[in-house]
Design a protein around this motif. Structure first.
Motif, PDB file in Angstrom:
ATOM      1  N   ARG A  15     -77.564 -40.241 -50.091  1.00 47.07           N
ATOM      2  CA  ARG A  15     -77.267 -39.346 -49.387  1.00 47.07           C
ATOM      3  C   ARG A  15     -77.183 -37.706 -49.898  1.00 47.07           C
ATOM      4  NH1 ARG A  15     -71.818 -41.898 -51.144  1.00 47.07           N
ATOM      5  NH2 ARG A  15     -71.248 -40.888 -53.070  1.00 47.07           N
ATOM      6  N   PRO A  75     -78.968 -41.824 -45.894  1.00 42.27           N
ATOM      7  CA  PRO A  75     -77.692 -41.706 -44.872  1.00 42.27           C
ATOM      8  C   PRO A  75     -77.509 -40.436 -44.575  1.00 42.27           C
ATOM      9  CG  PRO A  75     -77.388 -42.651 -47.304  1.00 42.27           C
ATOM     10  CD  PRO A  75     -78.862 -42.121 -47.423  1.00 42.27           C
ATOM     11  N   SER A  76     -77.901 -39.283 -45.226  1.00 44.27           N
ATOM     12  CA  SER A  76     -77.890 -38.055 -44.753  1.00 44.27           C
ATOM     13  C   SER A  76     -78.731 -36.999 -45.432  1.00 44.27           C
ATOM     14  CB  SER A  76     -76.260 -37.386 -44.873  1.00 44.27           C
ATOM     15  OG  SER A  76     -76.071 -37.379 -46.325  1.00 44.27           O
ATOM     16  N   THR A  78     -82.293 -40.897 -40.277  1.00 41.69           N
ATOM     17  CA  THR A  78     -80.843 -41.120 -40.938  1.00 41.69           C
ATOM     18  C   THR A  78     -80.326 -42.654 -40.526  1.00 41.69           C
ATOM     19  OG1 THR A  78     -80.670 -38.774 -40.666  1.00 41.69           O
ATOM     20  CG2 THR A  78     -78.773 -39.739 -41.105  1.00 41.69           C
ATOM     21  N   LEU A  79     -79.990 -43.220 -41.593  1.00 43.93           N
ATOM     22  CA  LEU A  79     -79.414 -44.633 -41.248  1.00 43.93           C
ATOM     23  C   LEU A  79     -77.869 -44.669 -41.873  1.00 43.93           C
ATOM     24  CD1 LEU A  79     -82.461 -47.015 -41.874  1.00 43.93           C
ATOM     25  CD2 LEU A  79     -81.450 -45.961 -39.762  1.00 43.93           C
ATOM     26  N   ASP A  80     -77.306 -45.667 -41.494  1.00 44.17           N
ATOM     27  CA  ASP A  80     -75.893 -45.609 -42.008  1.00 44.17           C
ATOM     28  C   ASP A  80     -75.597 -46.047 -43.612  1.00 44.17           C
ATOM     29  OD1 ASP A  80     -74.917 -48.575 -41.881  1.00 44.17           O
ATOM     30  OD2 ASP A  80     -76.050 -48.207 -40.092  1.00 44.17           O
ATOM     31  N   ASP A  81     -74.927 -45.910 -44.247  1.00 45.53           N
ATOM     32  CA  ASP A  81     -74.614 -46.325 -45.547  1.00 45.53           C
ATOM     33  C   ASP A  81     -74.988 -47.754 -45.804  1.00 45.53           C
ATOM     34  OD1 ASP A  81     -74.053 -44.021 -47.336  1.00 45.53           O
ATOM     35  OD2 ASP A  81     -72.448 -43.793 -46.101  1.00 45.53           O
ATOM     36  N   ASP A  82     -74.464 -48.566 -44.922  1.00 44.06           N
ATOM     37  CA  ASP A  82     -74.815 -50.078 -45.348  1.00 44.06           C
ATOM     38  C   ASP A  82     -76.094 -50.569 -45.120  1.00 44.06           C
ATOM     39  OD1 ASP A  82     -72.011 -50.445 -45.846  1.00 44.06           O
ATOM     40  OD2 ASP A  82     -71.633 -51.051 -43.862  1.00 44.06           O
ATOM     41  N   THR A  83     -76.856 -49.975 -43.939  1.00 46.38           N
ATOM     42  CA  THR A  83     -78.012 -50.192 -43.853  1.00 46.38           C
ATOM     43  C   THR A  83     -79.055 -49.830 -45.019  1.00 46.38           C
ATOM     44  OG1 THR A  83     -77.751 -50.002 -41.554  1.00 46.38           O
ATOM     45  CG2 THR A  83     -79.961 -50.015 -42.251  1.00 46.38           C
ATOM     46  N   GLU A 102     -78.079 -49.378 -48.154  1.00 46.69           N
ATOM     47  CA  GLU A 102     -77.807 -50.203 -49.278  1.00 46.69           C
ATOM     48  C   GLU A 102     -78.707 -51.307 -49.203  1.00 46.69           C
ATOM     49  OE1 GLU A 102     -76.277 -49.383 -51.910  1.00 46.69           O
ATOM     50  OE2 GLU A 102     -76.652 -51.696 -52.663  1.00 46.69           O
TER      51      GLU A 102
END
Lengths: 482, 215
Positions: free
Chosen positions: B84, B110-111, B129-134, B136
């Motif tokens: 991030r 993520p950001s 930008t992808l979400d944290d879980d993806t 990870e």
């Protein structure tokens, strides 16, 4: 209809056109240029056979690379010993001369850090859009101007079109209410805000600072706060216009005069968020609870009150954060639980676009007066933000106070804030610095930066370690020098 | 600007949050007046064991074997996987210039910091930008699988994983259009908006003449 925020008003008054997807063209009133982020933009203009759209919107000065020793400065650009720096400063001069852009040369008394000289000259006015190839352009938002840093491609775009392609940001407000404790300053407020919201807390937002503690600040203090909006992730920092703003601008060389002044003031009074304006996010801080701040780590969010201790990575929210804390501790040579007041310092730097205005130098001098820099320090330096700040400080006798105490008194420039010139930390050295970034290597390869206010930096210079300026005996200093 | 359409690239993981632009390209290299040649000094303080300076022959410098981009399995990577707030700090466009010069075309995190995000797209880099879980999951897959590659399709806005899974991503239409066509946005602005800018300027000058020094 809900009221508008200050940011909404500034956006709408500069909107040239908009696409369906929200991509917009925004008109730029003031463009500040310096030597580091402009050469490739001028080269791009030349290669494309383009001319600047509006010459009088641009003002240039060299600040990042310039030497701060009087000896090196005395010979002008030719006197810059570092060949690569000299070429860059010369290139700015060549470019601005060939395009006819007004430039404050390195020995012009008006030269200085670009974010200090814009307001000082009145070249930054309320209601303007102000851009510069430097992230600390947020500083100018203290005047109710929409100001932010841009990259070199955007520098070229502004030169060629007088506009920028932007998308509207969201609105965030940080309210700081109440009275600060004596000797707690704007720098402590903004460090406390960043500690609270985090270094990405303002990403995607235009960040307006409001509340009684902000209203009570001088323009210098407001500039310090807006300057570090970017350290909280926000490209834009803003403070609404009030009488303090107008009084500061009055009579400055680029400020309007006569009937234009009266018309300008009337329009500037509208540059506040409406009472019923809606912000996407609001954060509130109690001014009275803010302690003098000291950063311990390698991101501006890694900051604590002077009486606190270095945090323990075991308390981190997640694995990524924990590893970040561990790496910061290792880089800084600190251990969890250590008292901030026990950190031994090697150097002290008072300067930068955050804290090199006259008020900052006065606050530091008030602490230093009649005292001596600790013998354990290798260096303590004061670098005024502009030639005019330096001259004023000398008229007030501040230079004597610093020199008598064992500080170095330098020529204006960015200096050790980012160490592009010869002013830098050695590997492993701890520095109390009034600048804005404590990133790894920022002030020199392997250097360890602690961000503080000018008064805290001055007291740290005297003691050789951090102390709480609130308990500092200012009167004793006055008595000794009498 | 180089066009970007579709890329199948080796992924390198940089497992660290808040990577700032001072770390991406340290200040001493910002003295250059050119736009190219920053690749050898990308992540200089992490990549090498000594202090770098402009004009050095980086091939002769001691490398940090622990730094991810020095590991043979990531040689030739064109997709950077990050954490991030990637690109925070200074507005220096030298950061995307260095990433591009090194060979990266895509960065997934993520950001991203705002100014870096703008600068990167203007230099042919695609930031996703992808979400944290993806993110990870991708970190775990990359670390577990030598030679892990992603197929990034800008026109369909999809990432194809080697296991066949597909990750959709957002990109704003104007940036996508410029990337796909390798367009210089100054040219676009002047072609599409010169008249609008002139008209705006006339109104602006009438309303606030003090903003113009020749008024």
């Amino acid at each position: 209809m809900a009221g508008r925020t200050l940011y909404d008003k500034l956006w709408q008054s500069h909107l040239v056109s908009s696409r369906e997807d929200g991509t917009s063209l925004i008109y730029i009133d003031r463009h500040l240029l310096h030597e580091v982020t402009s050469p490739q933009a001028f080269e791009g203009l030349r290669l494309a056979g383009r001319r600047p759209w509006r010459i009088d919107a641009n003002i240039a000065t060299a600040d990042h690379n310039v030497p701060t020793s009087a000896k090196e400065r005395s010979a002008g650009i030719a006197g810059i010993e570092d060949d690569v720096s000299r070429i860059q400063v010369q290139t700015l001069d060549d470019n601005t001369t060939s395009f006819g852009i007004e430039t404050f040369g390195i020995n012009d008394v008006r030269q200085g850090i670009v974010h200090i000289i814009g307001p000082e000259q009145g070249a930054t006015l309320p209601g303007m859009t102000v851009v510069c190839g430097d992230s600390h352009t947020a500083t100018h938002g203290a005047f109710g101007a929409l100001a932010h840093g841009i990259g070199t491609s955007e520098v070229e775009h502004v030169l060629a079109t007088q506009c920028l392609i932007q998308r509207k940001m969201k609105n965030m407000q940080v309210r700081v209410e109440g009275k600060l404790a004596p000797h707690v300053t704007a720098k402590d407020i903004v460090l406390a805000i960043i500690g609270r919201i985090g270094t990405a807390g303002g990403t995607g937002y235009a960040l307006e600072f409001a509340g009684s503690a902000i209203r009570d600040l001088s323009m210098e203090g407001r500039m310090t706060i807006c300057n570090m909006a970017i350290e909280g992730g926000a490209r834009v920092g803003l403070v609404g216009v009030d009488q303090t703003t107008i009084d500061y601008v009055a009579g400055r060389p680029f400020a309007p005069r006569g009937t234009q002044w009266d018309a300008a003031v009337e329009s500037w009074r509208e540059l506040v968020s409406d009472e019923d304006a809606v912000f996407d996010r609001v954060v509130t801080l109690d001014a009275a609870a803010i302690e003098p701040q000291v950063s311990w780590g390698t991101s501006p969010e890694m900051v604590v009150g002077v009486h606190e201790r270095v945090p323990d990575p075991a308390d981190a929210a997640d694995d990524t954060a924990r590893r970040g804390l561990e790496r910061a501790l290792e880089y800084m040579g600190l251990s969890a639980g250590q008292k901030m007041t026990d950190i031994r310092l090697d150097r002290v730097f008072i300067g930068s676009c955050t804290n090199a205005r006259i008020e900052d130098l006065r606050a530091a001098a008030a602490v230093v007066k009649g005292r001596r820099v600790a013998s354990s320090l290798k260096q303590a330096m004061v670098v005024p933000g502009s030639g005019l700040v330096k001259r004023q400080a000398e008229q007030e006798g501040l230079d004597r106070i610093f020199l008598d105490a064992g500080f170095e008194w330098r020529e204006a420039g960015c200096s050790m804030c980012l160490a592009m010139n010869a002013d830098r930390l050695g590997a492993g050295e701890h520095c109390a610095s009034t600048s804005n970034r404590n990133f790894e290597g920022r002030q020199g390869y392997g250097g360890r930066t602690h961000l503080v206010s000018p008064a805290m930096a001055a007291a740290a210079a005297i003691e050789g370690h951090f102390v709480d300026v609130r308990s500092y005996d200012y009167d004793r200093a006055d008595a000794m020098s009498a | 600007m180089k066009k970007f359409e579709r890329l199948q690239g080796l992924v390198a993981p940089l497992d660290r949050a808040n990577v700032d632009t001072d770390l991406i390209i340290p200040k001493q290299f910002l003295k250059s007046i050119k736009r190219s040649g920053f690749g050898p000094n990308l992540f200089d303080e992490l990549r090498y064991l000594d202090e770098g300076y402009p004009g050095q022959d980086c091939a002769q410098r001691p490398r940090n074997p622990d730094f991810v981009l020095n590991q043979p399995r990531y040689e030739g990577a064109s997709v950077l996987l990050a954490r991030r707030n990637f690109g925070c700090g200074s507005s220096r466009e030298h950061a995307p210039w260095a990433l591009e010069d090194f060979g990266f075309r895509v960065i997934i995190a993520p950001s991203f910091a705002d100014i870096f995000f703008n600068n990167a797209f203007k230099n042919g880099l695609l930031l996703i930008t992808l979400d944290d879980d993806t993110v990870e999951q991708l970190f775990q897959a990359v670390e577990a699988t030598p030679g892990y590659r992603l197929d990034v399709d800008l026109s369909a806005q999809r990432i194809h994983r080697p296991d066949g899974d597909i990750i959709a991503f957002e990109v704003d239409p104007f940036r996508k259009y410029c990337l796909e066509n390798g367009l210089d946005d100054i040219g676009l602005t002047l072609t599409d908006n010169s008249e609008a800018i002139r008209e705006f300027e006339t109104r602006h000058r009438a309303a606030q003449p003090w903003l113009f020094r020749d008024a």
